[in-house]
Design an enzyme around this catalytic site. Structure first.
Site, PDB file in Angstrom:
ATOM      1  N   ARG A 194      -5.374   6.540  -7.907  1.00 35.59           N
ATOM      2  CA  ARG A 194      -4.934   8.017  -7.875  1.00 35.59           C
ATOM      3  C   ARG A 194      -4.807   8.776  -9.222  1.00 35.59           C
ATOM      4  O   ARG A 194      -5.371   9.567  -9.341  1.00 35.59           O
ATOM      5  CB  ARG A 194      -3.680   8.132  -6.939  1.00 35.59           C
ATOM      6  CG  ARG A 194      -3.744   7.871  -5.617  1.00 35.59           C
ATOM      7  CD  ARG A 194      -2.270   7.548  -4.771  1.00 35.59           C
ATOM      8  NE  ARG A 194      -1.563   8.785  -4.721  1.00 35.59           N
ATOM      9  CZ  ARG A 194      -0.534   8.879  -3.852  1.00 35.59           C
ATOM     10  NH1 ARG A 194       0.305   8.012  -3.545  1.00 35.59           N
ATOM     11  NH2 ARG A 194      -0.161  10.206  -3.716  1.00 35.59           N
ATOM     12  N   LEU A 237       0.868  -1.219  -0.108  1.00 36.71           N
ATOM     13  CA  LEU A 237       0.109   0.025   0.018  1.00 36.71           C
ATOM     14  C   LEU A 237       0.898   1.317  -0.167  1.00 36.71           C
ATOM     15  O   LEU A 237       2.152   1.143   0.639  1.00 36.71           O
ATOM     16  CB  LEU A 237      -0.830  -0.132   1.190  1.00 36.71           C
ATOM     17  CG  LEU A 237      -2.064  -0.864   1.373  1.00 36.71           C
ATOM     18  CD1 LEU A 237      -2.810  -0.907   2.695  1.00 36.71           C
ATOM     19  CD2 LEU A 237      -3.043  -0.840   0.121  1.00 36.71           C
ATOM     20  N   ASP A 238       0.421   2.284  -0.725  1.00 34.84           N
ATOM     21  CA  ASP A 238       1.248   3.403  -0.505  1.00 34.84           C
ATOM     22  C   ASP A 238       1.424   3.948   0.888  1.00 34.84           C
ATOM     23  O   ASP A 238       0.669   3.755   1.754  1.00 34.84           O
ATOM     24  CB  ASP A 238       0.596   4.387  -1.509  1.00 34.84           C
ATOM     25  CG  ASP A 238       0.313   4.377  -2.855  1.00 34.84           C
ATOM     26  OD1 ASP A 238       1.132   3.367  -3.295  1.00 34.84           O
ATOM     27  OD2 ASP A 238      -0.500   4.895  -3.555  1.00 34.84           O
ATOM     28  N   ARG A 239       2.599   4.841   0.880  1.00 39.04           N
ATOM     29  CA  ARG A 239       2.901   5.589   2.354  1.00 39.04           C
ATOM     30  C   ARG A 239       1.705   6.103   2.708  1.00 39.04           C
ATOM     31  O   ARG A 239       1.370   5.817   4.141  1.00 39.04           O
ATOM     32  CB  ARG A 239       3.809   6.423   2.192  1.00 39.04           C
ATOM     33  CG  ARG A 239       4.325   7.176   3.352  1.00 39.04           C
ATOM     34  CD  ARG A 239       5.118   8.425   3.125  1.00 39.04           C
ATOM     35  NE  ARG A 239       5.855   9.055   4.384  1.00 39.04           N
ATOM     36  CZ  ARG A 239       6.814   8.993   5.100  1.00 39.04           C
ATOM     37  NH1 ARG A 239       7.681   8.158   4.239  1.00 39.04           N
ATOM     38  NH2 ARG A 239       7.204   9.327   6.034  1.00 39.04           N
TER      39      ARG A 239
END
Length: 238
Positions: A160, A59-61
């Site tokens: 995104r 998962l992204d930061r």
């Protein structure tokens, strides 16, 4: 974060895997520049096994929510295959700026790296990798919309980029939206996941609670906080 806090963020545990509620703002693994990461604390999640669990995906930061860990090599191989084959069901919640007119739809836009100097930054590119996202409108208010997003492919930054490409960037997105340098965190949450580890048993399912930084925007769009705890499944096994 304190490694001991990871125990409090367990959504599911069995002999093969763990599902964590990842907090926003911390990377899942150490990057090339070093620094703290979530996996630094995985040793406290061994629960009697000789080795710490390992990431089955990323998962992204700045994305919060359901994160799957494999507890040993065979489990990681199985999970890796399920993710590669698209057999793991994933649902994200996002608050976006603006939003769609229709109640639901499919984004079908191929993605590629923006350029080699931008690392993992992505762009829509007709020559890129096929990328698809299903979306459902759950609510809207004050020029924002609450969406459920289901990625049918697993490209970097897919949700995104897809939302931004259609004119409704995710609130707080510092790369593809208007959040750069601002106080608003990314409003993207891995809400639920379904993992069919065994053909003889129902898929393992987990739901991650809404993170505090998204509560206000979601409530404005119609999310009701009452009953939230009942949605979160905690199934502690081996």
């Amino acid at each position: 974060m304190n490694p001991e806090d990871l125990n409090d963020r367990l959504l599911h545990r069995d002999g093969l895997m763990l599902i964590l509620d990842k907090p926003a703002g911390i990377p899942v693994h150490r990057g090339p520049k070093g620094g703290a990461s979530l996996e630094d604390g995985f040793d406290v999640l061994r629960f009697g096994l000789p080795r710490a669990p390992a990431l089955a995906h990323r998962l992204d930061r700045d994305t919060s929510g359901c994160l799957v860990l494999g507890r040993h090599r065979k489990a990681l191989e199985k999970l890796g295959l399920l993710f590669k084959q698209g057999k793991i069901g994933k649902a994200y919640w996002a608050v976006v700026e603006g939003g769609p007119v229709e109640p639901e739809g499919l984004i079908d836009l191929p993605l590629a790296r923006r350029d080699e100097t931008r690392g993992w930054w992505m762009k829509v590119d007709p020559q890129g990798m096929p990328s698809q996202t299903r979306w459902t409108l759950l609510g809207r208010a004050d020029g924002r919309s609450w969406l459920a997003l289901a990625p049918l492919t697993g490209r970097t930054h897919q949700l995104r980029v897809h939302c931004a490409a259609l004119g409704w960037p995710i609130l707080g997105d510092p790369i593809y939206g208007t959040g750069r340098g601002g106080p608003t965190p990314l409003h993207l949450h891995a809400r639920s996941i379904s993992v069919p580890m065994s053909s003889a048993k129902p898929p393992v399912a987990a739901v991650a609670p809404v993170p505090p930084h998204m509560e206000e925007a979601l409530a404005a769009c119609g999310w009701v906080r009452s009953g939230e705890a009942a949605n979160v499944r905690l199934d502690i096994g081996t």
